[in-house]
Design an enzyme around this catalytic site. Sequence first.
Site, PDB file in Angstrom:
ATOM      1  N   ARG A  54       0.549  -1.065   0.383  1.00 29.78           N
ATOM      2  CA  ARG A  54       0.398  -0.079   0.087  1.00 29.78           C
ATOM      3  C   ARG A  54       0.559   1.150  -0.020  1.00 29.78           C
ATOM      4  NH1 ARG A  54       1.566   1.658   3.925  1.00 29.78           N
ATOM      5  NH2 ARG A  54       0.887   3.635   3.933  1.00 29.78           N
ATOM      6  N   GLY A  55       0.623   2.187  -0.365  1.00 32.54           N
ATOM      7  CA  GLY A  55       0.811   4.288  -0.167  1.00 32.54           C
ATOM      8  C   GLY A  55       1.277   4.246  -1.391  1.00 32.54           C
ATOM      9  N   ALA A  56       0.996   5.673  -1.367  1.00 31.96           N
ATOM     10  CA  ALA A  56       0.852   5.824  -3.394  1.00 31.96           C
ATOM     11  C   ALA A  56       2.273   5.498  -4.155  1.00 31.96           C
ATOM     12  CB  ALA A  56       1.516   7.054  -3.486  1.00 31.96           C
ATOM     13  N   ARG A  95      -7.015   0.104  -7.534  1.00 32.38           N
ATOM     14  CA  ARG A  95      -7.136   0.683  -5.896  1.00 32.38           C
ATOM     15  C   ARG A  95      -7.152   2.623  -7.065  1.00 32.38           C
ATOM     16  NH1 ARG A  95      -3.600   1.219   0.014  1.00 32.38           N
ATOM     17  NH2 ARG A  95      -5.486   2.421  -0.520  1.00 32.38           N
ATOM     18  N   GLN A 208      -2.712   2.317   9.831  1.00 31.48           N
ATOM     19  CA  GLN A 208      -1.335   2.496   9.361  1.00 31.48           C
ATOM     20  C   GLN A 208      -0.235   3.381  10.123  1.00 31.48           C
ATOM     21  OE1 GLN A 208      -4.249   2.790   7.692  1.00 31.48           O
ATOM     22  NE2 GLN A 208      -4.148   2.269   5.484  1.00 31.48           N
ATOM     23  N   ASP A 249      -1.244  11.149  -2.189  1.00 28.81           N
ATOM     24  CA  ASP A 249      -1.807  10.470  -3.050  1.00 28.81           C
ATOM     25  C   ASP A 249      -1.686  10.521  -4.111  1.00 28.81           C
ATOM     26  OD1 ASP A 249      -1.866   6.878  -1.002  1.00 28.81           O
ATOM     27  OD2 ASP A 249      -2.840   8.943  -0.396  1.00 28.81           O
ATOM     28  N   LYS A 260      -4.593  10.482   3.164  1.00 29.16           N
ATOM     29  CA  LYS A 260      -5.490   9.548   4.294  1.00 29.16           C
ATOM     30  C   LYS A 260      -6.258  10.308   4.245  1.00 29.16           C
ATOM     31  CE  LYS A 260      -4.975   5.556   4.090  1.00 29.16           C
ATOM     32  NZ  LYS A 260      -6.396   5.425   3.810  1.00 29.16           N
TER      33      LYS A 260
END
Length: 372
Positions: A54-56, A95, A208, A249, A260
């Site tokens: 996860r995470g951009a 996503r 997170q 993001d 987020k």
Amino acid sequence: MNVNGKHYRSIWLHTANPGIVQVIDQRKLPHEFIVEDLKTVSDVFTAIKDMHVRGAGLIGATGGFGMYLAALTAAGQLDSIDYFKAQAEFLKSARPTAVNLAFAVDRQLEIIRRFTASSTLIERVKKSALDIADEDANACRDIGKHGVKLIRDLEAKKSGNTINILTHCNAGWLAFVDYGSATAPIYAAHAAGIDIHVWVDETRPRNQGARLTAWELEQEGVPYTVITDNAGGHLMQRGLVDLVLVGSDRTTYTGDVANKIGTYLKALAAMDNNIPVYAALPSSSFDWNIRDGLTDIPIETRDSDEVRYVQGLSNNSIDRVLITTPTAAVSNYAFDVTPSRLITGLITERGICAADETSIKLLFPEMQQKHG
Ligand code: MRU
């Protein structure tokens, strides 16, 4: 960055078998450190959609490797651009909010278009996947070099007293390939011996912050405290926050920042308390086609059970417990948009700029030419 003293990136190719992509299964952290093998496009899709990764920046890099696996497993379709287009659309659908995924997958599709009939296609797509990952790590390293200046300025103003930085979610090395975006200036400041302390928002529903950012900072020896998502405003009112540092993001070319869920509320509280808010992002997180973040950035909504349940360690195994009634009505927006007027500045690999169209395009003049 370090895991028990050993250097890791968040994604890499298996050393003995470069047909396997390896990632850290982030769903299990901080309780278990598990390396997962991805062998097919479908493995990559699931890993992104279900947030093993996860995470951009990391979902971008994983998407890039996904296109490499698409080439490796193409069998008779290696010369079919339609096959690759379908794989690209499939991966991008995993996503919607972070633009890095589309950026990396489309970049791979461009290489595939150029070298479709070539015998070197697979090698080229593999090299490009590795380049995307390296560029992400290098951009984050440079974000650290630029961003640390802000922390040095605060250090001078506070005559050596602890600098308190508040961060939300995980824009750390786990969310990128290395260093992280919001964490890169923090790691650089810590390495330079600046006295810093990080307030880590837990970041419900997937936590997170509490699970990942806190773990990362602990591995690097950076002092931190986990706080509930609602505590930030209170700390700001008491002068306990000097700087809000978050990731992004997707950032519009006018400086609106999707990040987020909950970032907007932190920025509002910071504005009320005169505290600077910086978003740190590699240029792959800019969306050069979107002017208005509020209306045009797609906001992902996720499974209601992420809100109904909380995951943690119980009797030495990872378990989840129900915190609402099983049928509670729930909405689970994963991101929000902080308008540029609430952002003091953007920290990019090229330097720091104001969150407005003119300043952003001064830093990225080639985009001025492309998009006017
Ligand atoms: O849903 P996630 O965990 O993929 O969320 C993305 C993020 O990590 C944060 O929004 C982060 O602050 C953006 S920078 C990677």
